[in-house]
Design a protein around this motif. Structure first.
Motif, PDB file in Angstrom:
ATOM      1  N   ALA B 128       0.842  -1.201   0.000  1.00 29.45           N
ATOM      2  CA  ALA B 128       0.000   0.000   0.000  1.00 29.45           C
ATOM      3  C   ALA B 128       0.874   1.248   0.000  1.00 29.45           C
ATOM      4  O   ALA B 128       0.572   2.238  -0.680  1.00 29.45           O
ATOM      5  N   THR B 129       1.976   1.200   0.742  1.00 20.95           N
ATOM      6  CA  THR B 129       2.904   2.329   0.772  1.00 20.95           C
ATOM      7  C   THR B 129       3.583   2.504  -0.585  1.00 20.95           C
ATOM      8  O   THR B 129       3.780   3.623  -1.055  1.00 20.95           O
ATOM      9  N   LEU B 131       2.343   1.876  -3.459  1.00 23.81           N
ATOM     10  CA  LEU B 131       1.419   2.498  -4.409  1.00 23.81           C
ATOM     11  C   LEU B 131       1.067   3.933  -4.028  1.00 23.81           C
ATOM     12  O   LEU B 131       1.157   4.846  -4.848  1.00 23.81           O
ATOM     13  N   ASN B 132       0.655   4.121  -2.788  1.00 19.46           N
ATOM     14  CA  ASN B 132       0.082   5.421  -2.395  1.00 19.46           C
ATOM     15  C   ASN B 132       1.047   6.344  -1.663  1.00 19.46           C
ATOM     16  O   ASN B 132       0.681   7.463  -1.320  1.00 19.46           O
ATOM     17  N   GLY B 133       2.261   5.868  -1.411  1.00 19.25           N
ATOM     18  CA  GLY B 133       3.243   6.704  -0.731  1.00 19.25           C
ATOM     19  C   GLY B 133       3.127   6.587   0.777  1.00 19.25           C
ATOM     20  O   GLY B 133       2.146   6.027   1.286  1.00 19.25           O
ATOM     21  N   PRO B 134       4.120   7.095   1.515  1.00 21.06           N
ATOM     22  CA  PRO B 134       4.048   7.014   2.980  1.00 21.06           C
ATOM     23  C   PRO B 134       3.085   8.050   3.556  1.00 21.06           C
ATOM     24  O   PRO B 134       1.904   7.965   3.279  1.00 21.06           O
ATOM     25  N   GLU B 135       3.547   9.009   4.298  1.00 21.97           N
ATOM     26  CA  GLU B 135       2.651   9.986   4.914  1.00 21.97           C
ATOM     27  C   GLU B 135       1.974  10.863   3.848  1.00 21.97           C
ATOM     28  O   GLU B 135       2.555  11.093   2.796  1.00 21.97           O
ATOM     29  N   PRO B 136       0.758  11.334   4.141  1.00 20.58           N
ATOM     30  CA  PRO B 136       0.027  12.137   3.143  1.00 20.58           C
ATOM     31  C   PRO B 136       0.563  13.569   3.057  1.00 20.58           C
ATOM     32  O   PRO B 136      -0.140  14.528   3.317  1.00 20.58           O
ATOM     33  N   SER B 152       0.280  11.956  -0.493  1.00 14.50           N
ATOM     34  CA  SER B 152       1.740  11.860  -0.556  1.00 14.50           C
ATOM     35  C   SER B 152       2.231  12.161  -1.971  1.00 14.50           C
ATOM     36  O   SER B 152       1.583  11.803  -2.949  1.00 14.50           O
ATOM     37  N   GLN B 157       1.986   5.733  -7.642  1.00 13.47           N
ATOM     38  CA  GLN B 157       0.961   6.555  -8.291  1.00 13.47           C
ATOM     39  C   GLN B 157       1.495   7.963  -8.569  1.00 13.47           C
ATOM     40  O   GLN B 157       1.413   8.469  -9.687  1.00 13.47           O
TER      41      GLN B 157
END
Lengths: 148, 285
Positions: B128-129, B131-136, B152, B157
């Motif tokens: 999940a990290t 794909l969507n990166g660590p902290e927003p 993020s 992505q």
């Protein structure tokens, strides 16, 4: 527990920043720290994920009254959330005003963080309870969906 | 590739022309050509860009040590204007408000989601990290009304979009604002006096058919059995057609769409520009 200190530090920075007149979105975003995506939806009692009190879910929940946090501690987030984040993988999530996936709703995209629900309004389900109301302290249930 | 070749040749020819003839002669032609460009990229072009983004995401996820399957984007099986009122009687008789259609579409589990769920928790977090990166943190959009949205600027992505569009913060901010216009438009149509004025006739037509609802929205707020849903939606559609409510919401939807596009003209132009510049990169993948 591991992101508690970070979150508290973030809150401290934010409070310091708020000593000034205006917090720009940039400075607010820089202050927010949170754990990495883990497949969960997260909801916090405070804006900016500012306090530890939160709930997180892997699946759907039709009532946020009984939920659990990162440490497995039982919490109540019904009508209490002030910030939310979708830390799922590919799914997006509808957040509802009422329990049972009822009432007005709004969809939170994947990877997205809404740091302050006071400025976010339910924008779907126009004849439903809560439509166009700020979402802070109103979300009661959620449903994972394929696309917002 | 052939398309890029042709475009490239065209640009080179234009450049040659500038060198030989001089800027003053060529420039007006160039501007005229630009002015003729449509305000939006085509549906096909958007699909090309989305596919390119998926290819880049796949490469990135694979580099992180996971599998990623390129799947077509989820498309809502219920047309958007049906969220105001269903005005196709045949469709309504078959699908009601589309609840079952949506459920079936949602039930088709994305193979990526299935793969994700098959992993142990620590690997899920890593994927999940990825794909969507660590902290927003890193991408921020402020929507009309003041809502702040964060994401993020890392992860596959964001990396894919950065590679395609170049200016990721602008791409993200403009995309979020534009995506949000749909919900805004929905509210504008329902708040329009012409819509409000058309409701009593629709409501009366519904009453003649045995339903007591002040608006199509009110009709949707109950959880219905499928048999009831089909009958009720069939009545709704017939009343929407006979009273003109269906035609009206379509007209209002189109007109508010145009109004919002006008209001957000510069943002839309910026986004279209990023899309156009990304197309050659997308086609080269």
């Amino acid at each position: 527990m591991r992101f508690m200190k970070k979150a508290v530090a973030a809150g401290a920075i934010l409070v310091a920043a708020m000593g000034g007149a205006v917090v720009s979105p940039t400075s607010a975003s820089a202050a927010v720290t949170a754990p990495p995506p883990d497949g969960h939806l997260y909801a916090w009692l405070d804006i900016n994920a500012g306090e530890y009190y939160h709930c997180r879910w892997v699946g759907n929940d039709d009532n946020w009254t009984n939920c659990t946090d990162w440490d497995g501690v039982a919490r109540n987030m019904h009508d209490r959330a002030s910030s939310v984040q979708n830390r799922g993988y590919t799914k997006e999530v509808n957040l509802y005003n009422d329990a049972g996936q009822r009432g007005a709703w709004r969809c939170l995209s994947r990877g997205e963080f809404w740091p302050d629900l006071r400025n976010v309004r339910f924008n779907r389900g126009s004849s439903e309870t809560g439509y166009n109301y700020p979402m802070e302290n109103r979300i009661s249930s959620h449903l994972w969906v394929s696309s917002c | 590739m052939t398309r890029i070749g042709r475009r490239g040749a065209g640009l080179m020819a234009a450049a040659g022309l500038v060198a030989v003839v001089g800027v003053t002669v060529v420039r007006p032609q160039f501007s005229a050509a630009e002015a003729e460009r449509p305000a939006q990229v085509s549906v096909d072009e958007v699909e090309e860009l989305e596919r390119a983004e998926q290819i880049l995401i796949q490469r990135c996820i694979e580099r992180a040590g996971f599998q990623y399957m390129i799947v077509p984007r989820f498309v809502d099986p219920v047309p958007f204007t049906f969220s105001y009122v269903v005005d196709d009687a045949g469709w309504a008789d078959k699908h009601g408000y589309g609840a079952a259609l949506r459920r079936r579409a949602e039930a088709k589990v994305d193979p990526n989601e299935r793969y994700f769920r098959s992993l142990p928790p620590t690997r899920q977090e890593a994927l999940a990290t990825a794909l969507n990166g660590p902290e927003p943190v890193g991408l921020t959009a402020t929507l009309p009304g003041g809502q702040v949205v964060q994401h993020s600027d890392k992860g596959c992505q964001s990396e894919a979009q950065r590679e395609l569009y170049g200016d990721l913060p602008t791409w993200y901010a403009s995309t979020k604002v534009i995506q949000n216009l749909k919900g805004h438009r929905f509210g504008m149509v329902l708040g329009d006096p012409r819509y409000q004025a058309a409701l009593p006739a629709w409501s009366e037509c519904m009453r003649d058919r045995g339903y007591r609802f002040t608006s199509p929205d009110a009709a949707r707020s109950e959880k219905l059995t499928q048999v009831v849903e089909l009958r009720q939606a069939g009545a709704e559609a017939r009343c929407a057609i006979s009273t003109g409510l269906g035609a009206l919401v379509r007209e209002l939807d189109t007109s508010y769409d145009a109004q919002l596009r006008e209001e957000h003209q510069s943002l839309l132009a910026t986004r279209v520009d990023l899309q156009r510049r990304a197309l050659p990169k997308a086609r080269a993948l």
